[in-house]
Design a protein around this motif. Structure first.
Motif, short mmCIF file in Angstrom:
data_model
loop_
_atom_site.label_atom_id
_atom_site.label_comp_id
_atom_site.label_asym_id
_atom_site.label_seq_id
_atom_site.Cartn_x
_atom_site.Cartn_y
_atom_site.Cartn_z
N LYS A 190 18.64 -6.43 0.79
CA LYS A 190 17.98 -6.12 2.05
C LYS A 190 18.97 -5.56 3.06
O LYS A 190 18.69 -4.59 3.77
N VAL A 191 20.14 -6.18 3.13
CA VAL A 191 21.18 -5.68 4.03
C VAL A 191 21.64 -4.29 3.63
O VAL A 191 21.82 -3.38 4.47
N GLU A 192 21.79 -4.08 2.33
CA GLU A 192 22.27 -2.79 1.83
C GLU A 192 21.24 -1.69 2.06
O GLU A 192 21.59 -0.55 2.42
N ILE A 193 19.96 -2.00 1.90
CA ILE A 193 18.92 -1.01 2.18
C ILE A 193 18.96 -0.62 3.65
O ILE A 193 18.89 0.57 3.99
N ALA A 194 19.07 -1.60 4.53
CA ALA A 194 19.05 -1.32 5.97
C ALA A 194 20.27 -0.52 6.42
O ALA A 194 20.20 0.20 7.42
N SER A 195 21.37 -0.62 5.68
CA SER A 195 22.60 0.08 6.08
C SER A 195 22.64 1.54 5.64
O SER A 195 23.59 2.25 5.98
N GLN A 196 21.66 1.99 4.90
CA GLN A 196 21.74 3.32 4.30
C GLN A 196 21.92 4.48 5.29
O GLN A 196 22.76 5.36 5.06
N LEU A 240 26.90 -5.53 -3.25
CA LEU A 240 26.98 -6.83 -3.88
C LEU A 240 25.81 -7.07 -4.82
O LEU A 240 25.92 -7.82 -5.78
N SER A 241 24.68 -6.44 -4.52
CA SER A 241 23.51 -6.59 -5.37
C SER A 241 23.68 -5.81 -6.67
O SER A 241 24.31 -4.74 -6.70
N VAL A 242 23.12 -6.36 -7.74
CA VAL A 242 23.07 -5.62 -9.00
C VAL A 242 22.24 -4.35 -8.84
O VAL A 242 22.57 -3.29 -9.39
N VAL A 243 21.16 -4.44 -8.06
CA VAL A 243 20.25 -3.31 -7.87
C VAL A 243 20.90 -2.29 -6.95
O VAL A 243 21.33 -2.60 -5.84
N GLN A 244 20.97 -1.04 -7.41
CA GLN A 244 21.56 0.02 -6.61
C GLN A 244 20.59 0.54 -5.57
O GLN A 244 19.43 0.80 -5.87
N THR A 245 21.09 0.73 -4.37
CA THR A 245 20.33 1.40 -3.32
C THR A 245 21.24 2.35 -2.55
O THR A 245 21.19 3.55 -2.72
N PRO A 288 15.91 -10.54 -5.98
CA PRO A 288 16.08 -9.10 -6.17
C PRO A 288 17.54 -8.68 -6.32
O PRO A 288 17.82 -7.57 -6.77
N ASP A 289 18.48 -9.56 -5.94
CA ASP A 289 19.89 -9.24 -6.12
C ASP A 289 20.33 -9.35 -7.57
O ASP A 289 21.27 -8.67 -7.99
N HIS A 290 19.65 -10.23 -8.33
CA HIS A 290 20.06 -10.50 -9.71
C HIS A 290 18.82 -10.45 -10.61
O HIS A 290 18.32 -11.50 -11.04
#
Length: 301
Positions: free
Chosen positions: A5-11, A130-135, A288-290
């Protein structure tokens, strides 16, 4: 809050940083014949870039899964996209190409084993995840490549700023299945959106070129299923989808979830789809991270 969620928001801010690197060494010159290779998400980003580069008149550009790269075909440069720089198929490809063709690797890790195997490297460490899922690494790579083609990434990032705040157009209680559609460069984005739903949430999601969707896949459309189009929509398609009972989602359809009168960049649409994938996961109590069965990098024995 999950890492993704943090990574999506930082895009959007990552896209702005990536655009500042558009002059980096190793990006193709106009007129070069180029191949772009990746695995999973990186392959879909390669597809989007390849279509844009040809569309914009910069030269013939092909996109391949790294494992299916055509041995012996001639290129002026090969670009390998790999977040971790450890994926077996990418390392094998760079090793096989050594000395035969100029190569560039785009990664998020300054210590990645792929770096010494490539002639040039571009490191987007600010987009590491940090998440396995790429965004954000994937979209930042596309922002870098689009900026190199001359696209206005600040305008794209402004759309992304809106995308991280908007109400979502799809809710898991009302959608048992989702199909993403694209045309041209957005076919790759549609594929990536579907992958996010599958890997983050185990959700039934498919993707097709929009014109191809009528040739069979539309048969699964019905009530409680969603068809979500990125970018240009073929004439009459929305009516055909809605006639099946399915919900048609598009940023401009019936006023759209963006609000009427503005055509937003499809990369911002992808941000909304990423958020939907995370909602699908958390609504089932999943992390959703793993995601189940998914690893950060595929490293074969």
């Amino acid at each position: 809050m999950s890492h993704v969620k943090v990574e999506i928001a930082s895009q959007p801010d990552c896209w702005r940083l990536a655009a500042e690197m558009a002059g980096a060494a190793g990006l193709p010159e106009r007129g070069e014949r180029v191949a772009v290779a990746g695995c999973g998400t990186s392959w879909f980003i390669a597809q989007a870039y390849a279509n844009l580069r040809e569309r914009d008149g910069h030269g013939e550009t092909d996109a391949f899964q790294a494992s299916e790269f055509p041995a012996g075909r001639g290129y002026d440069r090969v670009i390998a996209i790999t977040r971790s720089g450890t994926t077996t198929e990418i390392l094998d490809l760079l090793t096989a190409l050594d000395g035969r063709v100029p190569t560039t690797v785009i990664t998020a890790d300054r210590d990645a084993p792929a770096l010494p195997l490539a002639g040039e490297s571009i490191v987007l460490d600010f987009a590491e995840e940090l998440s396995v899922v790429q965004t954000r690494f994937a979209t930042s790579t596309l922002a870098l490549l689009r900026a190199h083609l001359g696209h206005d990434i600040e305008a794209v990032a402004e759309d992304g700023d809106a995308a991280v705040r908007l109400p979502l157009p799809v809710h898991p209680a009302l959608a048992e299945q989702i199909t993403f559609l694209g045309r041209g460069w957005t076919v790759g984005l549609a594929q990536e959106a579907a992958l996010k739903c599958r890997e983050a949430a185990g959700w039934w999601a498919e993707a097709y070129p929009a014109m191809e969707y009528r040739h069979g896949p539309i048969a699964i459309a019905r009530a409680r299923r969603v068809v979500w189009a990125f970018g240009e929509v073929p004439d009459g398609l929305s009516a055909e989808v809605e006639a099946t009972g399915a919900t048609f989602v598009h940023s401009q359809h019936n006023g759209g979830y963006w609000g009427a009168g503005k055509d937003f960049d499809p990369m911002a649409d992808l941000v909304v789809a990423q958020r939907v994938a995370v909602l699908f996961a958390t609504s089932q109590g999943l992390d959703p991270d793993h995601p189940r069965g998914v690893t950060r990098s595929v490293v074969l024995p």
